[in-house]
Design a protein around this motif. Structure first.
Motif, PDB file in Angstrom:
ATOM      1  N   ARG A   1       0.783  -1.376  -0.032  1.00 62.51           N
ATOM      2  CA  ARG A   1      -0.030  -0.043   0.133  1.00 62.51           C
ATOM      3  C   ARG A   1       0.844   1.164  -0.127  1.00 62.51           C
ATOM      4  NH1 ARG A   1      -0.876   4.102   2.491  1.00 62.51           N
ATOM      5  NH2 ARG A   1       0.850   3.455   3.783  1.00 62.51           N
TER       6      ARG A   1
ATOM      7  N   SER B   1       0.497   5.726  -0.771  1.00 67.14           N
ATOM      8  CA  SER B   1      -0.839   6.989  -0.967  1.00 67.14           C
ATOM      9  C   SER B   1      -0.614   7.077  -2.574  1.00 67.14           C
ATOM     10  CB  SER B   1      -0.485   8.199  -0.243  1.00 67.14           C
ATOM     11  OG  SER B   1      -0.798   7.859   1.031  1.00 67.14           O
TER      12      SER B   1
ATOM     13  N   ARG C   1      -1.235   9.266  -5.528  1.00 71.24           N
ATOM     14  CA  ARG C   1      -1.481  10.701  -5.791  1.00 71.24           C
ATOM     15  C   ARG C   1      -1.782  10.956  -7.290  1.00 71.24           C
ATOM     16  NH1 ARG C   1       2.279  10.820  -1.353  1.00 71.24           N
ATOM     17  NH2 ARG C   1       1.280  11.881   0.434  1.00 71.24           N
TER      18      ARG C   1
ATOM     19  N   LEU D   1       9.490  14.878   4.063  1.00 71.98           N
ATOM     20  CA  LEU D   1       8.595  14.232   2.937  1.00 71.98           C
ATOM     21  C   LEU D   1       8.440  15.362   1.880  1.00 71.98           C
ATOM     22  CD1 LEU D   1       6.534  12.015   2.328  1.00 71.98           C
ATOM     23  CD2 LEU D   1       4.777  13.629   3.277  1.00 71.98           C
TER      24      LEU D   1
ATOM     25  N   ASN E   1      -4.159  17.914  -5.098  1.00 70.85           N
ATOM     26  CA  ASN E   1      -5.036  17.810  -3.745  1.00 70.85           C
ATOM     27  C   ASN E   1      -6.374  18.042  -4.160  1.00 70.85           C
ATOM     28  OD1 ASN E   1      -3.446  16.767  -0.993  1.00 70.85           O
ATOM     29  ND2 ASN E   1      -2.172  17.888  -2.311  1.00 70.85           N
TER      30      ASN E   1
ATOM     31  N   ILE F   1      -5.678   7.068  -1.237  1.00 72.02           N
ATOM     32  CA  ILE F   1      -4.949   7.888  -0.205  1.00 72.02           C
ATOM     33  C   ILE F   1      -6.062   8.495   0.775  1.00 72.02           C
ATOM     34  CG2 ILE F   1      -5.148   9.924  -2.068  1.00 72.02           C
ATOM     35  CD1 ILE F   1      -2.725  10.959  -0.780  1.00 72.02           C
ATOM     36  N   PRO F   2      -5.699   8.505   1.943  1.00 70.76           N
ATOM     37  CA  PRO F   2      -6.397   9.527   3.046  1.00 70.76           C
ATOM     38  C   PRO F   2      -5.893  10.670   2.950  1.00 70.76           C
ATOM     39  CG  PRO F   2      -4.712   8.213   3.916  1.00 70.76           C
ATOM     40  CD  PRO F   2      -4.108   7.881   2.645  1.00 70.76           C
ATOM     41  N   ALA F   3      -6.805  11.763   2.977  1.00 69.95           N
ATOM     42  CA  ALA F   3      -6.285  13.063   2.942  1.00 69.95           C
ATOM     43  C   ALA F   3      -7.092  14.423   3.680  1.00 69.95           C
ATOM     44  CB  ALA F   3      -6.082  13.332   1.244  1.00 69.95           C
ATOM     45  N   PHE F   4      -6.259  15.070   4.416  1.00 70.13           N
ATOM     46  CA  PHE F   4      -6.689  15.912   5.145  1.00 70.13           C
ATOM     47  C   PHE F   4      -7.318  17.041   4.077  1.00 70.13           C
ATOM     48  CE2 PHE F   4      -5.771  20.490   5.332  1.00 70.13           C
ATOM     49  CZ  PHE F   4      -6.648  21.084   6.497  1.00 70.13           C
ATOM     50  N   MET F   5      -6.646  17.263   2.984  1.00 73.34           N
ATOM     51  CA  MET F   5      -7.276  18.220   2.012  1.00 73.34           C
ATOM     52  C   MET F   5      -8.796  17.966   1.539  1.00 73.34           C
ATOM     53  SD  MET F   5      -5.522  20.624   0.914  1.00 73.34           S
ATOM     54  CE  MET F   5      -5.922  21.177  -0.919  1.00 73.34           C
TER      55      MET F   5
ATOM     56  N   SER G   1       7.354   6.360   0.599  1.00 72.11           N
ATOM     57  CA  SER G   1       7.667   6.990   1.896  1.00 72.11           C
ATOM     58  C   SER G   1       8.533   6.101   2.679  1.00 72.11           C
ATOM     59  CB  SER G   1       6.529   7.654   2.558  1.00 72.11           C
ATOM     60  OG  SER G   1       5.734   6.449   2.896  1.00 72.11           O
TER      61      SER G   1
ATOM     62  N   ARG H   1      10.292   4.927   6.620  1.00 73.14           N
ATOM     63  CA  ARG H   1       9.990   4.602   7.821  1.00 73.14           C
ATOM     64  C   ARG H   1      10.919   4.496   8.793  1.00 73.14           C
ATOM     65  NH1 ARG H   1       5.870   5.573   5.490  1.00 73.14           N
ATOM     66  NH2 ARG H   1       3.885   4.409   5.564  1.00 73.14           N
TER      67      ARG H   1
HETATM   68  C1  LIG Z   1      -4.660  11.548   8.534  1.00 69.95           C
HETATM   69  C2  LIG Z   1      -3.934  11.758   6.988  1.00 69.95           C
HETATM   70  C3  LIG Z   1      -3.859  12.875   6.217  1.00 69.95           C
HETATM   71  C4  LIG Z   1      -3.250  12.969   4.962  1.00 69.95           C
HETATM   72  N1  LIG Z   1      -3.426  14.013   4.344  1.00 69.95           N
HETATM   73  C5  LIG Z   1      -2.701  14.312   3.244  1.00 69.95           C
HETATM   74  C6  LIG Z   1      -2.899  15.199   2.200  1.00 69.95           C
HETATM   75  O1  LIG Z   1      -3.901  16.313   2.346  1.00 69.95           O
HETATM   76  N2  LIG Z   1      -2.366  15.403   1.029  1.00 69.95           N
HETATM   77  C7  LIG Z   1      -1.570  14.328   0.697  1.00 69.95           C
HETATM   78  O2  LIG Z   1      -0.875  14.566  -0.149  1.00 69.95           O
HETATM   79  N3  LIG Z   1      -1.309  13.239   1.462  1.00 69.95           N
HETATM   80  C8  LIG Z   1      -1.774  13.181   2.659  1.00 69.95           C
HETATM   81  N4  LIG Z   1      -1.654  12.194   3.521  1.00 69.95           N
HETATM   82  C9  LIG Z   1      -0.841  10.773   3.117  1.00 69.95           C
HETATM   83  C10 LIG Z   1       0.279  10.765   4.178  1.00 69.95           C
HETATM   84  O3  LIG Z   1       1.317  12.013   3.550  1.00 69.95           O
HETATM   85  C11 LIG Z   1       0.863   9.491   3.556  1.00 69.95           C
HETATM   86  O4  LIG Z   1       0.076   8.566   4.420  1.00 69.95           O
HETATM   87  C12 LIG Z   1       2.501   9.610   4.419  1.00 69.95           C
HETATM   88  O5  LIG Z   1       3.445  10.444   3.767  1.00 69.95           O
HETATM   89  C13 LIG Z   1       3.010   7.966   4.245  1.00 69.95           C
HETATM   90  O6  LIG Z   1       3.094   7.454   3.034  1.00 69.95           O
HETATM   91  P1  LIG Z   1       2.266   6.283   2.439  1.00 69.95           P
HETATM   92  O7  LIG Z   1       0.724   6.734   2.520  1.00 69.95           O
HETATM   93  O8  LIG Z   1       2.562   6.506   0.735  1.00 69.95           O
HETATM   94  O9  LIG Z   1       2.894   5.030   2.945  1.00 69.95           O
HETATM   95  C14 LIG Z   1      -2.396  12.035   4.918  1.00 69.95           C
HETATM   96  C15 LIG Z   1      -2.244  10.822   5.607  1.00 69.95           C
HETATM   97  C16 LIG Z   1      -3.130  10.669   6.846  1.00 69.95           C
HETATM   98  C17 LIG Z   1      -2.924   9.387   7.327  1.00 69.95           C
END
Ligand SMILES: Cc1cc2nc3c(=O)[nH]c(=O)nc-3n(C[C@H](O)[C@H](O)[C@H](O)COP(=O)(O)O)c2cc1C
Length: 221
Positions: free
Chosen positions: A10, A12, A14, A93, A118, A163-167, A207, A209
């Protein structure tokens, strides 16, 4: 796919392909993912899925707000300040991702254009919004987090990226209106879902760890 493979593969996503994801597949993913544990089996989650024209309207609204620089204000307040170690990882990052896109850190215009992805929901054909009653405590956000990861892992069974995202939850009034989400629910997180454009440079990034030896402390072993 076994659990370890799912956890390790898994990432994120984009950049998504525009190909739609059918409702049956999404339902199967949600059905499996809601096996996630929760405090006393409260199952506090309320799920709203946006696709098709509803999602397109939302995307246009987001993009318009983003371009007008409308302040972002999620229902769940975002942190104002990070402790130095966390801030350092955030910056690392950013540096890596901007570097990959050939953007210099001080090039504000290029960074803004980059962030626009985003606001366009990374081109995803589906967004899953996870909500819960406003009166609940962080313990229920914990439950929502476990549901979120379960959705993203199960999605991989169907070759779907996420992808989970705040945006995705930064303009809650737009989401609430389009998806008819009641006021008493707090919109916690959005998960964009779809087929990953695996050739896109942003999807080639993995990313790092922290070393597990630094993270986990053992005693009595
Ligand atoms: C609660 C939360 C909010 C996040 N918000 C954003 C976001 O707004 N934009 C974005 O590009 N990635 C966002 N991410 C993705 C993180 O940047 C990403 O999970 C982290 O860098 C680890 O990378 P990976 O998911 O590829 O393993 C978010 C992840 C989480 C858990």
């Amino acid at each position: 796919m076994n659990v370890t493979e799912a956890l390790n593969s898994r990432y994120s996503t984009r950049a998504f392909k525009p190909d739609p994801v059918d409702r049956e597949t999404i339902l199967k993913i949600l059905e499996a993912a809601t096996r996630a544990p929760s405090w006393a089996n409260t199952q506090p989650w309320e799920i709203f899925v946006a696709g098709g024209e509803a999602l397109e309207r939302l995307r246009q609204g987001y993009l318009a707000n983003f371009k007008k620089d409308v302040p972002r204000k999620s229902d769940l307040p975002r942190p104002e300040l990070w402790i130095p170690a966390h801030q350092k990882r955030i910056e690392e990052l950013g540096t890596k991702r901007f570097g990959l896109a050939g953007i210099k850190r001080d090039d504000k215009a290029a960074r803004q254009a980059f962030s626009e992805a985003n606001a366009k929901f990374f081109g995803a054909p589906v967004i899953i919004y996870l909500c819960m009653d406003r009166t609940l405590t962080p313990w229920s956000v914990f439950d929502i987090g476990m549901l979120a990861q379960s959705i993203m892992l199960e999605a991989q069974e169907y070759n779907l990226g996420s992808i989970p995202a705040f945006m995705l939850v930064s303009y809650p009034e737009l989401i609430r209106e389009e998806l008819e989400i009641p006021e008493e629910l707090s919109i916690i997180i959005g998960i964009a879902l779809g087929y990953s454009d695996t050739q896109h440079p942003q999807n080639k990034f993995r990313s790092p760890r922290r070393d597990i030896g630094e993270v986990a402390r053992f005693k009595g072993f």
